[in-house]
Write a protein that holds these residues in place. Sequence first.
Motif, PDB file in Angstrom:
ATOM      1  N   THR A  16       0.833  -1.204   0.000  1.00 52.10           N
ATOM      2  CA  THR A  16       0.000   0.000   0.000  1.00 52.10           C
ATOM      3  C   THR A  16       0.869   1.256   0.000  1.00 52.10           C
ATOM      4  OG1 THR A  16      -0.092   0.240   2.409  1.00 52.10           O
ATOM      5  CG2 THR A  16      -1.758  -1.213   1.358  1.00 52.10           C
ATOM      6  N   ARG A  20       5.292   2.844   0.620  1.00 56.39           N
ATOM      7  CA  ARG A  20       5.914   3.508  -0.515  1.00 56.39           C
ATOM      8  C   ARG A  20       7.389   3.852  -0.302  1.00 56.39           C
ATOM      9  NH1 ARG A  20       6.947   8.330  -2.922  1.00 56.39           N
ATOM     10  NH2 ARG A  20       6.164   8.640  -5.037  1.00 56.39           N
ATOM     11  N   LEU A  51       1.190   1.295  -7.220  1.00 56.84           N
ATOM     12  CA  LEU A  51       0.349   1.249  -6.027  1.00 56.84           C
ATOM     13  C   LEU A  51      -1.114   1.531  -6.362  1.00 56.84           C
ATOM     14  CD1 LEU A  51       2.698   3.051  -3.485  1.00 56.84           C
ATOM     15  CD2 LEU A  51       2.142   0.609  -3.565  1.00 56.84           C
ATOM     16  N   GLN A  54      -2.904  -1.562  -7.968  1.00 57.48           N
ATOM     17  CA  GLN A  54      -2.883  -2.830  -7.236  1.00 57.48           C
ATOM     18  C   GLN A  54      -4.291  -3.394  -7.045  1.00 57.48           C
ATOM     19  OE1 GLN A  54       0.045  -4.491  -6.803  1.00 57.48           O
ATOM     20  NE2 GLN A  54       0.041  -4.413  -4.606  1.00 57.48           N
ATOM     21  N   ALA A  56      -6.949  -5.631  -4.911  1.00 53.95           N
ATOM     22  CA  ALA A  56      -7.094  -5.784  -3.455  1.00 53.95           C
ATOM     23  C   ALA A  56      -6.607  -7.143  -2.979  1.00 53.95           C
ATOM     24  CB  ALA A  56      -8.550  -5.572  -3.055  1.00 53.95           C
TER      25      ALA A  56
END
Length: 178
Positions: A16, A20, A51, A54, A56
């Motif tokens: 997530t 980062r 990100l 992505q 889930a």
Amino acid sequence: MVLPLRTERLTLSVLTAADRAAFVRYRRDPDVARWQSWSTTSSDADVDALLGDQPAGIEPGSGRWVQIAIHDAGGTLQGDVAVRPLSDQPDTYEVGVTLAPAAQGRGIATEALAALVDVLFAGLGAHRVFAVSDARNESVARLLRRSGFRHEGRNVDADWFKGEWTSLDTWAVLRRDR
């Protein structure tokens, strides 16, 4: 697949925005970037796009990669495992592993990969899990052997990667092998 996954020392969850900064640090490291599609100069926009796109979780048959963060007990990002369910082969998954340099050599990749592969077989009904690696990457070859993957073949000078021809090794494990 239910995330997060927990092992004795690790928690695996979808990468997530909170991951980062640490993700960028190790992915830009020259010794890590050497084996990845990322480079030492990958942009913040590249990371934000990854990100933002992505899924889930693992979506069987989707063909979409998902980066799964590997956190230690203190919540520090140690690396990531990636998984992609093939869209053209049922119950077939490609995996990859990337660790921060400080996390290497401590069994973290082995533990994380084992947890992921176990869930792919037991939880998602995988038939085959495979990985493709640069033939020069001896560390990943040792990891895959330790993890029960068999070396299936080498494609010599098959991939134009970062300005040179590279050979690719294919590794796999079948449900019946486990």
